[in-house]
Design a protein around this motif. Structure first.
Motif, mmCIF file in Angstrom:
data_model
loop_
_atom_site.group_PDB
_atom_site.id
_atom_site.type_symbol
_atom_site.label_atom_id
_atom_site.label_comp_id
_atom_site.label_asym_id
_atom_site.label_seq_id
_atom_site.Cartn_x
_atom_site.Cartn_y
_atom_site.Cartn_z
ATOM 1 N N GLU A 30 4.018 6.286 -5.190
ATOM 2 C CA GLU A 30 4.029 6.408 -6.643
ATOM 3 C C GLU A 30 3.040 7.469 -7.124
ATOM 4 O OE1 GLU A 30 3.241 2.386 -7.859
ATOM 5 O OE2 GLU A 30 5.364 1.840 -7.855
ATOM 6 N N GLN A 31 1.979 7.694 -6.379
ATOM 7 C CA GLN A 31 0.959 8.663 -6.767
ATOM 8 C C GLN A 31 1.279 10.084 -6.297
ATOM 9 O OE1 GLN A 31 -2.630 7.009 -5.175
ATOM 10 N NE2 GLN A 31 -2.771 5.436 -6.741
ATOM 11 N N MET A 32 2.234 10.220 -5.397
ATOM 12 C CA MET A 32 2.581 11.536 -4.868
ATOM 13 C C MET A 32 3.446 12.311 -5.848
ATOM 14 S SD MET A 32 3.358 10.639 -0.900
ATOM 15 C CE MET A 32 3.479 12.337 -0.367
ATOM 16 N N SER A 33 3.303 13.629 -5.806
ATOM 17 C CA SER A 33 4.128 14.500 -6.640
ATOM 18 C C SER A 33 4.931 15.414 -5.737
ATOM 19 C CB SER A 33 3.244 15.341 -7.558
ATOM 20 O OG SER A 33 4.025 16.303 -8.220
ATOM 21 N N PHE A 34 6.228 15.417 -5.936
ATOM 22 C CA PHE A 34 7.122 16.275 -5.163
ATOM 23 C C PHE A 34 7.648 17.427 -6.012
ATOM 24 C CE2 PHE A 34 7.287 12.155 -3.071
ATOM 25 C CZ PHE A 34 6.986 12.520 -1.771
ATOM 26 N N GLY A 35 7.104 17.604 -7.188
ATOM 27 C CA GLY A 35 7.525 18.681 -8.064
ATOM 28 C C GLY A 35 8.797 18.333 -8.825
ATOM 29 N N ALA A 36 9.214 19.293 -9.627
ATOM 30 C CA ALA A 36 10.431 19.103 -10.416
ATOM 31 C C ALA A 36 11.649 19.205 -9.513
ATOM 32 C CB ALA A 36 10.502 20.153 -11.526
ATOM 33 N N SER A 37 12.745 18.665 -9.983
ATOM 34 C CA SER A 37 13.964 18.677 -9.167
ATOM 35 C C SER A 37 14.603 20.062 -9.098
ATOM 36 C CB SER A 37 14.972 17.665 -9.706
ATOM 37 O OG SER A 37 15.325 17.991 -11.029
ATOM 38 N N VAL A 38 14.251 20.951 -10.023
ATOM 39 C CA VAL A 38 14.755 22.327 -9.990
ATOM 40 C C VAL A 38 13.592 23.294 -10.178
ATOM 41 C CG1 VAL A 38 17.114 21.832 -10.746
ATOM 42 C CG2 VAL A 38 15.341 22.221 -12.441
ATOM 43 N N ALA A 39 13.645 24.427 -9.504
ATOM 44 C CA ALA A 39 12.555 25.401 -9.533
ATOM 45 C C ALA A 39 12.258 25.925 -10.930
ATOM 46 C CB ALA A 39 12.876 26.563 -8.594
ATOM 47 N N GLU A 40 13.284 26.017 -11.748
ATOM 48 C CA GLU A 40 13.101 26.562 -13.095
ATOM 49 C C GLU A 40 12.103 25.758 -13.923
ATOM 50 O OE1 GLU A 40 15.985 26.002 -11.598
ATOM 51 O OE2 GLU A 40 17.425 27.571 -12.029
ATOM 52 N N HIS A 41 11.942 24.481 -13.605
ATOM 53 C CA HIS A 41 11.063 23.610 -14.384
ATOM 54 C C HIS A 41 9.813 23.182 -13.621
ATOM 55 C CE1 HIS A 41 14.307 23.481 -17.236
ATOM 56 N NE2 HIS A 41 15.127 23.004 -16.313
ATOM 57 N N ASP A 42 9.539 23.816 -12.495
ATOM 58 C CA ASP A 42 8.432 23.389 -11.653
ATOM 59 C C ASP A 42 7.227 24.303 -11.824
ATOM 60 O OD1 ASP A 42 6.758 22.427 -9.689
ATOM 61 O OD2 ASP A 42 8.411 21.985 -8.332
ATOM 62 N N ASN A 43 6.215 23.817 -12.517
ATOM 63 C CA ASN A 43 5.013 24.613 -12.771
ATOM 64 C C ASN A 43 4.117 24.750 -11.553
ATOM 65 O OD1 ASN A 43 5.744 25.030 -15.456
ATOM 66 N ND2 ASN A 43 4.819 23.092 -16.070
ATOM 67 N N ASP A 44 4.296 23.913 -10.553
ATOM 68 C CA ASP A 44 3.444 23.952 -9.363
ATOM 69 C C ASP A 44 4.156 24.515 -8.139
ATOM 70 O OD1 ASP A 44 1.280 22.735 -10.741
ATOM 71 O OD2 ASP A 44 2.246 20.789 -10.504
ATOM 72 N N LEU A 45 5.250 25.187 -8.340
ATOM 73 C CA LEU A 45 6.053 25.691 -7.227
ATOM 74 C C LEU A 45 5.230 26.535 -6.256
ATOM 75 C CD1 LEU A 45 8.851 26.040 -5.917
ATOM 76 C CD2 LEU A 45 9.170 28.041 -7.379
ATOM 77 N N LYS A 46 4.363 27.379 -6.772
ATOM 78 C CA LYS A 46 3.579 28.263 -5.908
ATOM 79 C C LYS A 46 2.663 27.497 -4.964
ATOM 80 C CE LYS A 46 -0.169 29.084 -9.226
ATOM 81 N NZ LYS A 46 -0.112 27.757 -9.739
ATOM 82 N N ASP A 47 2.331 26.271 -5.314
ATOM 83 C CA ASP A 47 1.413 25.474 -4.487
ATOM 84 C C ASP A 47 2.078 24.905 -3.238
ATOM 85 O OD1 ASP A 47 -0.610 25.934 -6.316
ATOM 86 O OD2 ASP A 47 -0.207 24.088 -7.420
ATOM 87 N N TYR A 48 3.369 24.767 -3.241
ATOM 88 C CA TYR A 48 4.024 24.179 -2.071
ATOM 89 C C TYR A 48 5.322 24.879 -1.680
ATOM 90 C CZ TYR A 48 5.976 21.584 -6.011
ATOM 91 O OH TYR A 48 6.519 21.247 -7.207
ATOM 92 N N PHE A 49 5.483 26.118 -2.107
ATOM 93 C CA PHE A 49 6.642 26.903 -1.714
ATOM 94 C C PHE A 49 6.581 27.184 -0.213
ATOM 95 C CE2 PHE A 49 8.610 31.064 -0.914
ATOM 96 C CZ PHE A 49 9.891 30.803 -1.348
ATOM 97 N N VAL A 50 7.702 27.007 0.467
ATOM 98 C CA VAL A 50 7.786 27.250 1.908
ATOM 99 C C VAL A 50 8.522 28.566 2.133
ATOM 100 C CG1 VAL A 50 8.742 26.410 4.090
ATOM 101 C CG2 VAL A 50 7.802 24.792 2.432
ATOM 102 N N GLN A 51 7.883 29.469 2.875
ATOM 103 C CA GLN A 51 8.520 30.745 3.167
ATOM 104 C C GLN A 51 9.549 30.544 4.283
ATOM 105 O OE1 GLN A 51 5.812 33.973 3.801
ATOM 106 N NE2 GLN A 51 4.794 33.673 1.856
ATOM 107 N N THR A 52 10.791 30.427 3.888
ATOM 108 C CA THR A 52 11.883 30.185 4.829
ATOM 109 C C THR A 52 12.287 31.488 5.518
ATOM 110 O OG1 THR A 52 13.534 30.608 3.131
ATOM 111 C CG2 THR A 52 12.782 28.318 3.376
ATOM 112 N N GLN B 194 0.831 -1.205 0.000
ATOM 113 C CA GLN B 194 0.000 0.000 0.000
ATOM 114 C C GLN B 194 0.871 1.263 0.000
ATOM 115 O OE1 GLN B 194 -3.208 0.278 -0.339
ATOM 116 N NE2 GLN B 194 -3.741 2.274 0.456
ATOM 117 N N ALA B 195 1.919 1.282 0.815
ATOM 118 C CA ALA B 195 2.803 2.449 0.901
ATOM 119 C C ALA B 195 3.458 2.734 -0.450
ATOM 120 C CB ALA B 195 3.857 2.237 1.970
ATOM 121 N N LYS B 196 3.847 1.709 -1.159
ATOM 122 C CA LYS B 196 4.484 1.899 -2.458
ATOM 123 C C LYS B 196 3.528 2.574 -3.431
ATOM 124 C CE LYS B 196 6.785 -0.458 -6.235
ATOM 125 N NZ LYS B 196 7.176 -1.699 -6.847
#
Length: 80
Positions: A8-30, A2-4
């Motif tokens: 597999e269904q989770m999305s963690f975004g692109a590996s670099v911000a330049e290519h991440d279209n959903d960055l605004k949805d999970y950007f953390v204000q550091t 079940q965990a696998k």
């Protein structure tokens, strides 16, 4: 098994911000981001993968949402 399937269904975004279209949805204000938008810092520096490009993209696309930044036009061509 079940965990696998869940992972597999989770999305963690692109590996670099330049290519991440959903960055605004999970950007953390550091703390670095908060210092920058509150005019406590002028330079964002860090090693590769520490979020510099993510901060740049969020500010470029949403700078009017931050009172100290949204008072006038910003020339992003000056940003290296």
């Amino acid at each position: 098994m079940q965990a696998k399937k869940i992972l597999e269904q989770m999305s963690f975004g692109a590996s670099v911000a330049e290519h991440d279209n959903d960055l605004k949805d999970y950007f953390v204000q550091t703390s670095t981001f908060n210092k920058f938008i509150s005019d406590q810092g002028d330079v964002v520096a860090g090693d590769k993968g520490t979020g510099k490009s993510a901060i740049y993209r969020v500010l470029k696309e949403n700078y009017r949402e931050y009172p100290l930044l949204g008072s006038g036009p910003i020339d992003f061509s000056l940003v290296a």
